[in-house]
Every structure is written in C-alpha cells, then in structure tokens.
Design a protein around this motif. Structure first.
Motif, PDB file in Angstrom:
ATOM      1  N   ASP A 126      16.843  39.256   2.467  1.00  0.00           N
ATOM      2  CA  ASP A 126      16.069  40.568   2.514  1.00  0.00           C
ATOM      3  C   ASP A 126      17.202  41.761   2.528  1.00  0.00           C
ATOM      4  O   ASP A 126      18.388  41.384   3.258  1.00  0.00           O
ATOM      5  CB  ASP A 126      15.280  40.910   3.645  1.00  0.00           C
ATOM      6  N   ALA A 127      17.125  42.920   1.766  1.00  0.00           N
ATOM      7  CA  ALA A 127      18.142  43.807   2.061  1.00  0.00           C
ATOM      8  C   ALA A 127      17.621  44.603   3.293  1.00  0.00           C
ATOM      9  O   ALA A 127      18.532  45.779   3.826  1.00  0.00           O
ATOM     10  CB  ALA A 127      17.787  44.869   0.694  1.00  0.00           C
ATOM     11  N   HIS A 128      16.550  44.543   4.010  1.00  0.00           N
ATOM     12  CA  HIS A 128      16.100  45.072   5.275  1.00  0.00           C
ATOM     13  C   HIS A 128      15.944  43.905   6.359  1.00  0.00           C
ATOM     14  O   HIS A 128      15.694  42.777   5.923  1.00  0.00           O
ATOM     15  CB  HIS A 128      14.982  45.746   4.959  1.00  0.00           C
ATOM     16  N   THR A 129      15.860  44.390   7.559  1.00  0.00           N
ATOM     17  CA  THR A 129      15.694  43.352   8.688  1.00  0.00           C
ATOM     18  C   THR A 129      14.322  43.303   8.917  1.00  0.00           C
ATOM     19  O   THR A 129      13.928  42.491   9.495  1.00  0.00           O
ATOM     20  CB  THR A 129      16.778  43.772   9.829  1.00  0.00           C
ATOM     21  N   VAL A 209      11.905  34.677   1.001  1.00  0.00           N
ATOM     22  CA  VAL A 209      13.105  35.411   0.045  1.00  0.00           C
ATOM     23  C   VAL A 209      12.235  36.791  -0.206  1.00  0.00           C
ATOM     24  O   VAL A 209      11.335  36.651  -1.094  1.00  0.00           O
ATOM     25  CB  VAL A 209      13.191  34.670  -1.185  1.00  0.00           C
ATOM     26  N   ASP A 210      12.648  37.916   0.472  1.00  0.00           N
ATOM     27  CA  ASP A 210      12.139  39.198  -0.256  1.00  0.00           C
ATOM     28  C   ASP A 210      13.003  39.399  -1.440  1.00  0.00           C
ATOM     29  O   ASP A 210      14.427  39.504  -1.170  1.00  0.00           O
ATOM     30  CB  ASP A 210      12.494  40.172   0.916  1.00  0.00           C
ATOM     31  N   ILE A 211      12.695  39.451  -2.621  1.00  0.00           N
ATOM     32  CA  ILE A 211      13.494  39.824  -3.833  1.00  0.00           C
ATOM     33  C   ILE A 211      14.292  40.899  -3.774  1.00  0.00           C
ATOM     34  O   ILE A 211      15.297  40.936  -4.433  1.00  0.00           O
ATOM     35  CB  ILE A 211      12.590  39.566  -4.893  1.00  0.00           C
ATOM     36  N   GLY A 223       9.743  47.010  -5.261  1.00  0.00           N
ATOM     37  CA  GLY A 223       9.426  48.146  -4.530  1.00  0.00           C
ATOM     38  C   GLY A 223      10.714  49.212  -4.132  1.00  0.00           C
ATOM     39  O   GLY A 223      10.602  50.331  -4.291  1.00  0.00           O
ATOM     40  N   THR A 224      11.467  48.509  -3.464  1.00  0.00           N
ATOM     41  CA  THR A 224      12.706  49.316  -2.871  1.00  0.00           C
ATOM     42  C   THR A 224      13.743  48.717  -3.295  1.00  0.00           C
ATOM     43  O   THR A 224      14.541  47.922  -2.517  1.00  0.00           O
ATOM     44  CB  THR A 224      12.496  49.233  -1.346  1.00  0.00           C
ATOM     45  N   PRO A 225      14.322  49.011  -4.492  1.00  0.00           N
ATOM     46  CA  PRO A 225      15.526  48.257  -4.985  1.00  0.00           C
ATOM     47  C   PRO A 225      16.741  48.995  -4.171  1.00  0.00           C
ATOM     48  O   PRO A 225      16.838  50.134  -3.778  1.00  0.00           O
ATOM     49  CB  PRO A 225      15.569  48.947  -6.477  1.00  0.00           C
TER      50      PRO A 225
HETATM   51 MN    MN Z   1      13.110  44.291   1.572  1.00  0.00          MN
END
Ligand code: MN
Ligand code: MN
Length: 281
Positions: A126-129, A209-211, A223-225
């Motif tokens: 994920d790009a985010h935690t 896997v959050d893409i 949604g949040t590139p």
């Molecule tokens: Mn994310």
C-alpha cells in the motif's frame, strides 16, 4: 450474493473448490475519487487475457479447483458491508478453503481478515499505512484497515510494504511496522521482504494488495494515485517469498473509470499468482 461473469477458469462448485473468489463492489468510504465499486467486474473481465499455463511455476491454473461466488450485495453503510462480507468469508475459511476477495475499497479487507481470528499475520502492499483509529467518524473506513487488523492479530503481526504517503497526524498517532517505497527503490525489494518476514510472528500470512501501492505508471486506475511506487514485479517477488504460507488474498482499490486496462489486468494476474504460489491442489 449476486452472480455474474466468473473469474477465468473458476469452474468448480463451492464444495469442490480449494480457492473461492468473492467480489465486494463497495466504495462508499472512498475519500478522494470513487469508482472502485466497478473493480470486481473489470478484474474478472481482464482475467480472460491470460494463458492457463503459468510456465515459470510449471503448472496450470486449470489444475486448481476454483469457485467464484459472485459479488456481495450492495450496502450503503460500511459496517453492514463488513458484517455481511464477514459471514461469507467465514463460510470459506471455516470450510478450509482459500478466500480471494476482489475490491472494492480497502475496507473490504477488514471482514476477510476477521474470518481468520488471531492466528495469522497480515502483510499489506500500500502507498498508505491505513493505521488511523477512525476516519470521518468511521472505524471501518478504508483509512483504518491495518489498525483494525492490528486490533485483531496484534501489531507484531501486521506490516506494510511500499508506504510513501503518511500525514504528520498519522505519524504522531503511531504507525504500523512498514518499509517505505523509497528504501525499496534504493535497495531492492529483497531487503524489504526480509525485514517484513522477520517482523511478523505468525506462520500463516494473509496478503492484501491495495493497488495504489504499485506505481501509478503501472497501475493508474485507482482512487488515490501516488508517485514513487514499487513495481508489479516487486509484488510478484513478495508473493513468491510468502509462498505456501499464504492463506488468503485480496486486491483492492482498482478503479476502472481511471484505468487504461493495465490496472485491472495486473490485479487479475496477481490473483492468479496468489493461487500459483500458495498451491492448494
Ligand atoms: Mn492506499
Ligand atoms: Mn489502503
């Protein structure tokens, strides 16, 4: 459950299957731009792109027993989605089968993990935690997924790979164990895999896997590139390292309105990879 077009090669009944696929077309807590409710349909359609034979694994997906349950019915409230997806995933897990969830937003992971109880570890790409206590008043928001997982399995059993967008507020509130994407781009995925597998305590691993963890150049349909992401091949290597320890999988946050087709194809291919590396046959 709502039946529809099945995932490719998902030709077995629920009873016979080792792998059970479920779509959860839910995106009602999405904060930036909605659309991932269409994810399950797009990912299933993309799944017909691929050869049945995964030559690098030396076997055929067609030899695996896969069932596609269709989609969870629509829910307005996230808590209702969580309750209903938990019932369905529990049916899969209690029958000794491997659940694969196609999102939908990341909150769909909460019920899938809950179905396993506390004996697993959860690794998230994920790009985010996603470690907030609550977000916009919702404890089951997509922004709280790893916090809810930690509530269940303990902080020593959750880890995030590829994080790179973390607010000061989140940092102050405490972060989960993570390896950021910058260090992966600098030093390779292998060191990140080692760190994460060292950190977690339970043998059985659920992978989500959050893409958006993958770079938007490879996976624009989300949604949040978030720039500076890891590559699809990094994710493949992670999956290979987890291998037969993997007991459940999901891919979430695929948003077809923003996709050129690559994102859905990647998600479908990762589902096939999860089946190939966990090898229940
Ligand atoms: Mn994310
Ligand atoms: Mn997420």
């Amino acid at each position: 459950m709502i039946p529809g077009v099945s995932f490719a090669d998902a030709e077995h009944s629920f009873e016979d299957a080792d792998y059970v696929i479920m779509g959860v077309p839910f995106d009602r807590t999405t904060s930036f731009r909605a659309g991932c409710r269409d994810g399950p349909h797009a990912v299933r359609k993309a799944s017909y792109n691929f050869e049945m034979h995964l030559f690098e694994h030396g076997h055929d997906i067609g030899d695996l027993k896969v069932h596609d349950m269709g989609d969870l019915e629509d829910h307005v409230q996230v808590d209702h989605m969580v309750e209903s997806a938990y019932i369905e995933t529990s049916r899969i897990v209690d029958a000794g089968k491997f659940p694969i969830t196609i999102g939908g937003e990341h909150s769909v992971t909460i019920p899938a993990v809950k179905a396993f109880g506390d004996g697993i570890s959860v690794i998230s790409v994920d790009a985010h935690t996603d470690f907030r206590q609550e977000y916009m008043g919702l404890g089951n928001s997509h922004a709280c997924v790893m916090r809810r997982c930690a509530d269940q399995v303990g902080e020593g059993n959750v880890a995030v790979i590829g994080a790179r967008s973390i607010s000061k507020e989140e940092e102050d509130a405490g972060l989960p164990f993570f390896v950021d994407s910058f260090s992966i781009l600098d030093h390779g995925i292998e060191q990140a895999i080692d760190k994460v597998l060292d950190h977690i305590g339970n043998d059985r691993v659920y992978l989500t896997v959050d893409i958006d963890g993958v770079d938007p150049a490879f996976a624009p349909g989300t949604g949040t590139p978030e720039p500076f992401g890891i590559t699809p091949y990094d994710v493949k290597k992670l999956m290979g390292a987890i291998g037969e320890r993997m007991v459940g999988f999901d891919v979430v946050e695929v948003s077809p309105p923003y996709d050129n087709g690559s994102t859905a194809a990647l998600a479908a291919r990762l589902i096939r990879e999860a089946m190939a590396v966990s090898r229940k046959e």
